[in-house]
Design an enzyme around this catalytic site. Structure first.
Site, PDB file in Angstrom:
ATOM      1  CD  GLU A  47      -8.328 -46.701  17.875  1.00  0.00           C
ATOM      2  OE1 GLU A  47      -8.611 -47.803  17.739  1.00  0.00           O
ATOM      3  OE2 GLU A  47      -8.247 -46.383  16.944  1.00  0.00           O
ATOM      4  N   GLY A  48      -6.266 -46.436  22.031  1.00  0.00           N
ATOM      5  CA  GLY A  48      -5.397 -47.056  22.849  1.00  0.00           C
ATOM      6  C   GLY A  48      -6.547 -48.538  23.152  1.00  0.00           C
ATOM      7  N   GLY A  84      -9.662 -47.738  24.714  1.00  0.00           N
ATOM      8  CA  GLY A  84     -10.336 -46.849  23.443  1.00  0.00           C
ATOM      9  C   GLY A  84     -10.199 -45.503  22.738  1.00  0.00           C
ATOM     10  CG  ASP A 102      -1.487 -49.186  30.229  1.00  0.00           C
ATOM     11  OD1 ASP A 102      -0.598 -50.086  29.580  1.00  0.00           O
ATOM     12  OD2 ASP A 102      -3.001 -49.083  29.510  1.00  0.00           O
TER      13      ASP A 102
END
Length: 708
Positions: free
Chosen positions: A385-386, A389, A500
């Protein structure tokens, strides 16, 4: 007293101004009065009259019985030969046929006005009476509207001498025509003639009534008549511009002298029209055939293009292996498995799979299918999980293992925009990138489908409880991730900023080849939340300093984040470690002074991961530290590009090219003359032994000179 009639000559020239000479004092038996045309004599019309379509024939004037007039004087025109007098013959045997239509010379060649030639002789007096005073008979002209541009003139037929006392023969009927053709009457005479006139030749059929021969045309030249006492004169065709039918007399017998009609001149035109029509039909048929073949070719081309588009998704066959997961990861552990492309369909508000293409593949999935594949998005299938989502492991009905990512971007973005962005990202393929292979849009839900990657990510291998990564593997991972980012920044169209970069987004193959994932997701989140200005893109510890001050992310921001990943590989520490003393939580801030010291003194023990136990190559460690220090500089303009980082890692592998040998200590071995295998290869490649020998010898000499 018997008289010898003399047939007057036929003149096709313009009217003669001088009167004919007096007739001989010959007498002839009385004959019935002449038969004339129904029209009364008319005054001469003007010089020019519009030409009729067919040549017009006129009834001949009556001639005196037994008193043939002498031949007329020679016409003044030089272009027309003089008529020849006819030798007199017995009256019963002489039956001169009517003269056909003969074009007259142009008006320029005749001094008098262009009129129909007058009758050759005036009507003679009765027998035993001296001829009357000579007076030229006025020419009779009948006007007729012309269908063509140029006028046509046809002179009247010559008079014939018939001293017989029989009644005049009937005139042969004229061919049918739209309107009656009127023949000009014989010229008036002072005394009646006693010889019957010859039959007037019929006028050819015409579209319009022909009333008289018009003035001579401009370009028509007269042709001399060929007179013979016993043979009919030749038939002359009118100018090519007119479409009349030409009469051809049959014989010299008046009772059997039925004219022969030639086909009209516009018959070739009808033939040409028919030919043109046939050609047009053939051309239209060919054009239709070409259009049909073109449409068929376009249809086949579209089918082939569609097949190529479907087959472009297919790739190598890779069997997924079991994987272990961790909740610390922000990405799915997936890999591209392109053995089956994907198709699409939509049902009940959600995109449904559509069997098509190769292997029932699909690019759009229904939400029900993904729920079934992930077992209802259960916690047992949760991979990580990030910020964007959760990632779940799923198994499709065909047995493929996939990673399904539920995006937390809501439904603010339209379906078209989201689909277009995903299709753009799905076209990006690189051996060090993880591509999108499918997606789902169902109401406000957005899901992305990746193939499952079995060997987890870099964060798990560096900071997990598994075995320690050796130095060679770390260098390999760093080089692969650098190539993937360089492709996004420099070679991809459109260029993509990852936004990211972190160790959890660098997935690993079973052979530890690095693959960068989740590129483009930050842009999707920004597009869906443009009204939110406080959202932070990225992960703490990896964000560039200019992003905190301006909120702007650029390619150099990705370079800074990649420098943090390099420091993780070198030191084995987390980007943000709260277990460290105060002020040393940030990896970048802690490593800055150590990087400068290691570059100056080449002492790496303070930076190297203690888990390595000193098992690293110092030159590679130096190059790695140097690259990391350049990437984490404060000023974005001072940071290198990803392409430069890639070349720095490639230089590490370039040192092995010498294979332990130094330049100048070796000599190039000339195998072209001593190795039989090389000579055979030389003959096969060049065909000429002399040329190839010189080539290899020249190369060998150059190599020796370079070594010296």
């Amino acid at each position: 007293m018997a008289t010898t009639p003399v047939q007057p000559p036929v003149s096709n020239s313009p009217p003669v101004t001088s009167p004919p000479p007096p007739l001989n004092n010959a007498t002839s038996p009385a004959t019935p009065p002449p038969v004339t045309s129904p029209l009364p004599p008319s005054a001469p019309p003007p010089n020019r009259a519009p030409p009729p379509p067919p040549p017009v024939t006129t009834s001949p004037p009556p001639v005196a019985n037994g008193a043939p007039p002498p031949p007329l004087p020679k016409p003044p025109e030089s272009s027309s030969p003089p008529p020849q007098p006819v030798i007199p013959s017995p009256p019963p045997s002489t039956s001169p046929p009517p003269q056909p239509v003969i074009p007259s010379p142009p008006p320029s060649a005749s001094p008098p006005p262009a009129l129909v030639p007058p009758l050759p002789s005036s009507p003679p007096p009765p027998a035993s009476v001296p001829p009357p005073r000579p007076s030229p008979s006025p020419p009779i002209l009948v006007r007729s509207p012309p269908p063509s541009v140029r006028p046509i003139q046809s002179p009247p037929p010559p008079p014939s001498d018939r001293p017989t006392q029989s009644p005049p023969p009937p005139s042969p009927p004229s061919p049918p025509s739209e309107r009656p053709t009127q023949s000009p009457p014989s010229p008036p005479s002072e005394r009646p003639t006693q010889s019957p006139p010859p039959p007037s030749p019929p006028s050819p059929p015409s579209d319009r009534p022909s009333q008289s021969p018009p003035p001579p045309p401009e370009d028509t030249k007269p042709q001399p008549p060929r007179r013979s006492p016993n043979s009919p004169p030749p038939t002359f065709s009118s100018p090519p511009r007119s479409p009349p039918e030409i009469l051809v007399p049959g014989s010299n017998n008046p009772s059997q002298n039925n004219p022969t009609l030639r086909p009209p001149l516009d018959a070739p035109n009808s033939t040409n029209n028919s030919g043109i029509g046939t050609g047009a039909v053939v051309g239209i048929s060919v054009a239709v055939a070409l259009v049909v073949f073109t449409l068929f070719g376009i249809f086949v081309w579209c089918l082939r293009k569609r097949e190529k588009r479907l087959s472009a998704v297919s790739g190598g066959d890779v069997t997924p292996s079991p994987m272990s997961s961790t909740a610390r990861s922000d990405s799915a552990f997936f890999r591209m498995q392109s053995s089956a492309p994907v198709g699409a369909s939509k049902r009940s508000g959600s995109y449904q799979s559509q069997s098509g293409g190769l292997g029932n593949s699909k690019a759009l999935f229904s939400y029900e299918e993904l729920v079934k594949a992930t077992n209802g998005f259960s916690q047992e299938n949760l991979l990580g999980e990030g910020g964007f989502g959760c990632v779940y492991k799923g198994i499709l009905p065909d047995g493929r293992v996939v990673a399904v990512k539920q995006l937390k971007i809501g439904g603010g973005q339209g379906d078209r925009e989201f689909k277009a962005e995903v299709e753009t990202l799905s076209r990006i393929h690189h051996r060090h990138l993880v591509s999108i292979v499918g997606h789902c849009i169902s109401g406000d839900r957005r899901l992305l489908i990746y193939d499952y990657v079995s060997n987890n990510d870099l964060y798990f291998h560096l900071h997990g409880e598994k075995s320690v990564l050796d130095w060679a593997t770390r260098v390999k991972i760093a080089a692969g991730a650098a190539r993937g980012l360089a492709y996004l920044h420099e070679d991809c169209h459109p260029r993509i900023i990852h936004r990211d970069i972190k160790s959890s987004n660098i997935l690993l193959e079973d052979n530890f080849d690095a693959r960068v994932s989740d590129f483009g997701l930050a842009r999707l989140a920004l597009d869906c939340n443009t009204h939110i200005t406080t959202r932070v893109i990225g992960t703490f510890g990896y964000m560039a300093p200019e992003y905190a001050s301006s909120g702007k992310l650029t390619e150099k921001s990705d370079v800074f984040s990649f420098g943090v990943v390099l420091l993780e590989l070198i030191t084995g520490r987390k980007p943000v470690d709260t277990s460290q003393p105060l002020g040393d939580e940030s990896l970048v801030e802690w490593a800055r002074p150590l990087i400068s010291h290691a570059i100056e003194t080449e002492e790496f023990d303070s930076l190297a991961d203690p888990k390595l136990g000193g098992n690293y190559v110092e030159s590679e460690m130096f190059r790695m530290i140097e690259a990391a220090g350049a990437c984490v500089r404060h000023l974005a303009t001072k940071r290198p590009r990803m392409g430069q980082i890639v070349r720095a890692f490639e230089s590490l592998a370039a040192e092995d090219l010498t294979n332990g040998m130094r330049l100048g200590e070796s000599e190039v071995f000339n195998s072209a003359q001593q190795s039989a295998e090389i000579r055979l290869f030389r003959r096969m490649a060049f065909g000429s032994q002399n040329y190839s020998t010189d080539f290899f010898s020249h190369s060998s000499y150059n190599s020796r000179d370079a070594n010296v």
